[in-house]
Design a protein around this motif. Structure first.
Motif, PDB file in Angstrom:
ATOM      1  N   ALA A   1       0.827  -1.203   0.000  1.00 11.10           N
ATOM      2  CA  ALA A   1       0.000   0.000   0.000  1.00 11.10           C
ATOM      3  C   ALA A   1       0.865   1.259   0.000  1.00 11.10           C
ATOM      4  CB  ALA A   1      -0.919  -0.005   1.228  1.00 11.10           C
ATOM      5  N   ALA A   2       0.321   2.319  -0.560  1.00 11.29           N
ATOM      6  CA  ALA A   2       1.035   3.597  -0.634  1.00 11.29           C
ATOM      7  C   ALA A   2       1.293   4.156   0.767  1.00 11.29           C
ATOM      8  CB  ALA A   2       0.224   4.597  -1.453  1.00 11.29           C
ATOM      9  N   TYR A   3       2.451   4.749   0.944  1.00 13.62           N
ATOM     10  CA  TYR A   3       2.873   5.459   2.155  1.00 13.62           C
ATOM     11  C   TYR A   3       3.198   4.554   3.342  1.00 13.62           C
ATOM     12  CZ  TYR A   3       1.034   9.504  -0.345  1.00 13.62           C
ATOM     13  OH  TYR A   3       0.788  10.462  -1.292  1.00 13.62           O
ATOM     14  N   VAL A   4       2.958   3.254   3.245  1.00 11.83           N
ATOM     15  CA  VAL A   4       3.234   2.380   4.391  1.00 11.83           C
ATOM     16  C   VAL A   4       4.177   1.243   4.026  1.00 11.83           C
ATOM     17  CG1 VAL A   4       1.117   2.913   5.660  1.00 11.83           C
ATOM     18  CG2 VAL A   4       1.098   1.094   3.941  1.00 11.83           C
ATOM     19  N   GLY A   5       4.842   1.343   2.899  1.00 16.52           N
ATOM     20  CA  GLY A   5       5.786   0.309   2.489  1.00 16.52           C
ATOM     21  C   GLY A   5       7.148   0.454   3.141  1.00 16.52           C
TER      22      GLY A   5
END
Length: 219
Positions: A47-51
């Motif tokens: 997921a975007a921003y939580v990798g």
């Protein structure tokens, strides 16, 4: 120097190849290349921003999060999945790597990182979510370490099925001269909604608090 007769033969060969190659390519396809086929197994992605996540020294918890206070940086990568079908579900078994680099490598240490796997329907509905702890171990003097995480996600076959009436709309043979012959079936709101509702994905990411998420978005 190429002789005229040889040149003509060469051009004929090129022309023949131009006809034969597309024919071979089409021969490898189904008779109707416009028929839509989709996989009911969920797509798997980070997921975007939580990798990735940045850890800061505890003493800096109330201070500005900056490079001077950085303790370690972790990233989720190398995501792999296998999808198996049962009588009523599609089950994805997922593995991934967590790579961590730390700034202070003097002592042996273990870093625990919470990673979530969420089953998302239609792009924005979370059907299920699990959180697991990934342990990353460092030996003394080691700056970079890798650990492997796993997750399992299941999607109902019924929920992932597109109604037959919608499939018939998409795959209906269209003949020249018909009013909707040139109309893309995906332009029909009912078709788009049905495909969206039957679409699932599994999103991975670090379980971040508001402060850590804000840091990722801002950087």
């Amino acid at each position: 120097m190429i002789r005229p007769s040889s040149n003509r033969s060469f051009r004929r060969s090129i022309a023949l190849a131009a006809l034969v190659v597309p024919a071979l390519l089409l021969a490898g396809c189904d008779r109707n290349p416009l028929v839509v086929r989709r996989s009911s197994c969920p797509a798997v992605a980070v997921a975007a921003y939580v990798g990735d996540t940045t850890l800061f020294r505890p003493a800096a918890a109330g201070a500005v999060a900056d490079a001077a206070n950085m303790e370690a940086v972790a990233t989720i990568t190398n995501v792999r999945d296998e999808c198996a079908e049962t009588s009523d579900q599609f089950v994805s078994r997922i593995t991934y790597d967590v790579i961590v680099r730390r700034t202070d490598a003097a002592q042996a240490r273990q870093i625990m990182l919470p990673v979530f796997a969420a089953v998302v329907q239609a792009g924005n509905i979370v059907n299920a979510k699990q959180i697991s702890q990934v342990a990353v171990n460092f030996a003394a003097g080691q700056e970079r370490a890798v650990a492997q995480g796993t997750a399992t996600a299941a999607v109902s076959r019924t929920a992932a099925a597109v109604p037959q009436a919608i499939l018939d709309k998409i795959n209906r043979k269209r003949r020249p001269g018909e009013l909707d012959a040139a109309t893309d079936p995906m332009a029909d709101p009912e078709v788009r909604a049905a495909l969206r509702a039957a679409s699932f994905e599994v999103l991975l990411g670090f379980q971040l608090d508001d402060r850590a998420l804000a840091y990722n978005i801002a950087k």
